[in-house]
Design an enzyme around this catalytic site. Structure first.
Site, PDB file in Angstrom:
ATOM      1  N   GLU A 138    -102.217  11.625 -55.696  1.00 42.11           N
ATOM      2  CA  GLU A 138    -101.268  10.632 -55.195  1.00 42.11           C
ATOM      3  C   GLU A 138    -101.700  10.093 -53.833  1.00 42.11           C
ATOM      4  O   GLU A 138    -101.486   8.919 -53.527  1.00 42.11           O
ATOM      5  CB  GLU A 138     -99.863  11.219 -55.129  1.00 42.11           C
ATOM      6  CG  GLU A 138     -99.244  11.523 -56.494  1.00 42.11           C
ATOM      7  CD  GLU A 138     -99.105  10.280 -57.379  1.00 42.11           C
ATOM      8  OE1 GLU A 138     -99.218   9.152 -56.872  1.00 42.11           O
ATOM      9  OE2 GLU A 138     -98.900  10.455 -58.597  1.00 42.11           O
ATOM     10  N   TYR A 143     -92.474   7.081 -52.122  1.00 41.03           N
ATOM     11  CA  TYR A 143     -93.139   7.043 -53.426  1.00 41.03           C
ATOM     12  C   TYR A 143     -93.849   8.363 -53.721  1.00 41.03           C
ATOM     13  O   TYR A 143     -93.644   8.979 -54.779  1.00 41.03           O
ATOM     14  CB  TYR A 143     -94.153   5.885 -53.528  1.00 41.03           C
ATOM     15  CG  TYR A 143     -95.076   6.150 -54.679  1.00 41.03           C
ATOM     16  CD1 TYR A 143     -94.645   5.936 -55.978  1.00 41.03           C
ATOM     17  CD2 TYR A 143     -96.325   6.754 -54.484  1.00 41.03           C
ATOM     18  CE1 TYR A 143     -95.433   6.280 -57.056  1.00 41.03           C
ATOM     19  CE2 TYR A 143     -97.110   7.104 -55.547  1.00 41.03           C
ATOM     20  CZ  TYR A 143     -96.678   6.866 -56.828  1.00 41.03           C
ATOM     21  OH  TYR A 143     -97.436   7.233 -57.891  1.00 41.03           O
ATOM     22  N   ASP A 158     -93.290   1.960 -57.083  1.00 36.68           N
ATOM     23  CA  ASP A 158     -94.577   1.511 -56.555  1.00 36.68           C
ATOM     24  C   ASP A 158     -94.763   0.061 -56.999  1.00 36.68           C
ATOM     25  O   ASP A 158     -93.825  -0.566 -57.501  1.00 36.68           O
ATOM     26  CB  ASP A 158     -95.710   2.403 -57.057  1.00 36.68           C
ATOM     27  CG  ASP A 158     -96.017   2.144 -58.513  1.00 36.68           C
ATOM     28  OD1 ASP A 158     -95.079   1.758 -59.250  1.00 36.68           O
ATOM     29  OD2 ASP A 158     -97.173   2.286 -58.932  1.00 36.68           O
TER      30      ASP A 158
END
Length: 355
Positions: free
Chosen positions: A40, A123, A141
């Site tokens: 991520e 996020y 996102d």
DNA sequence: AAGGCGGGGTC
DNA sequence: GACCCAGCCTT
């Protein structure tokens, strides 16, 4: 009251069309929260296909959160080199240290706790919580914003605070209703990446087509609305490859950039970004008149940088302590360089062989 | 609220 | 060219 989001249809589509990703848990591969955290961080503003090889190399170098926490920053930046947004690497490194020190080496499973880690925003916190631990945390996102703006027919700019609030609310409602937060969140993003794309959408293949507002009203190609961005400014950087001759060949001087700003903490040839600074003199060196090597243009989001590369031999002087390191150009593997400096090094090396 | 922060894919 | 990408942080 918004239209019902066809969660089951989307999940069915996802099971058949999802791309394999090395950090994704599968039936035969249990979730690895550390892998998810690394992925991520890399995926922030970076496409999946770009990230995959970097992820593989990174995990090979730092297989566990402890390994990453104990690594030195240079090694971490070297593994990140070429990926861009280098602040992410330093944040991830700091996050790994925090996980070891404050969370017994376990990546937190709650979004609120994750949010306190450096480089982890709303996020990323939701993504790690849902993908690694299958908890019903919402995510928004670029993909999710596009899919929802179209499906729900949101005509306000998606980067406006009130629109963002709406998007997060919709994401919360849907992930809560889904009963499979991990698959649901990934499926919305995957739909945005493969079907509900910015251009050349393939609405005929979309599992949401029966209820999509934008498709019904013919506004797919006008959504999502985004506020226009500033154009990049043009600047020139003068790169000076300073070398000294040794019995074993030329050694070139490299210096480290500051922690803040562009290409933070990456290394480079001494580079003048302002006017005609005295690069060599500031380092305590006297050099011969420089020879031109090459010129090229490098694009970033906010600048178009013209690089003029020159090289010059040291005549005399003593390098100021801690100012830099001397390296042969064939031994830069442990020195993290941003793309334009890699390019400059390659071109300096080429002139050396021709001469 | 706005701007800085990389590099590459895609059209 | 222009736009976008599994965003975050600072001011």
């Amino acid at each position: 009251m918004p239209a019902d989001f066809p969660i089951s249809k989307l999940l069915r589509w996802f099971r058949h069309h999802q791309r394999p990703m090395p950090w994704r848990p599968t039936a035969s591969r249990p979730a690895n929260p550390y892998h998810v955290l690394v992925s991520e961080a890399m995926l922030q503003q970076t496409q999946v296909a770009t990230v995959i090889p970097y992820f593989e190399r990174f995990i090979k170098s730092f297989p566990t959160v402890d390994a990453l926490a104990n690594a030195d920053e240079q090694a971490v930046l070297t593994r990140w080199q070429g990926l861009g947004y280098y602040r992410r690497a330093r944040h991830l490194h700091a996050a790994a240290k925090a996980v070891v020190k404050e969370h017994h080496g376990q990546v937190p499973d709650r979004a609120k706790t994750l949010l306190a880690l450096p480089g982890v925003g709303p996020y990323t916190a939701g993504a790690v919580a849902s993908v690694a631990y299958d908890t019903p945390e919402p995510i928004v996102d670029g993909n999710v914003a596009r899919v929802y703006a179209r499906f729900y027919g949101l005509h306000d700019a998606v980067d406006r605070p009130d629109t963002l609030k709406t998007l997060w609310s919709l994401a919360q409602t849907n992930v809560t209703a889904s009963k499979s937060p991990r698959d649901f969140n990934q499926s919305v993003m995957e739909l945005g990446a493969l079907v509900c794309t910015p251009k050349k959408t393939t609405c005929t293949a979309c599992p949401l087509k029966q209820a999509c507002k934008a498709l019904a009203e013919g506004t797919v190609d006008r959504l999502p609305v985004k506020t226009p961005k500033k154009k990049p400014t043009a600047v020139t950087h003068r790169v000076l490859a300073i070398y000294r001759q040794t019995q074993r060949g030329r050694r070139y001087l490299f210096v480290q950039r500051p922690a803040q700003g562009l290409w933070s903490r990456m290394w480079q040839f001494p580079t003048d970004e302002t006017a005609n600074a005295d690069l060599a003199g500031d380092l305590g060196l006297k050099i011969a008149p420089p020879n031109p090597v090459s010129s090229f243009t490098h694009l970033t989001t906010h600048r178009t940088v013209r690089f003029n590369v020159e090289q010059a031999r040291v005549l005399s002087g003593r390098l100021l302590p801690q100012a830099g390191v001397w390296r042969p150009l064939n031994r830069l593997v442990d020195l993290p360089l941003a793309k334009p400096q890699q390019q400059a090094a390659a071109q300096v090396a080429a002139t050396h062989y021709c001469a």
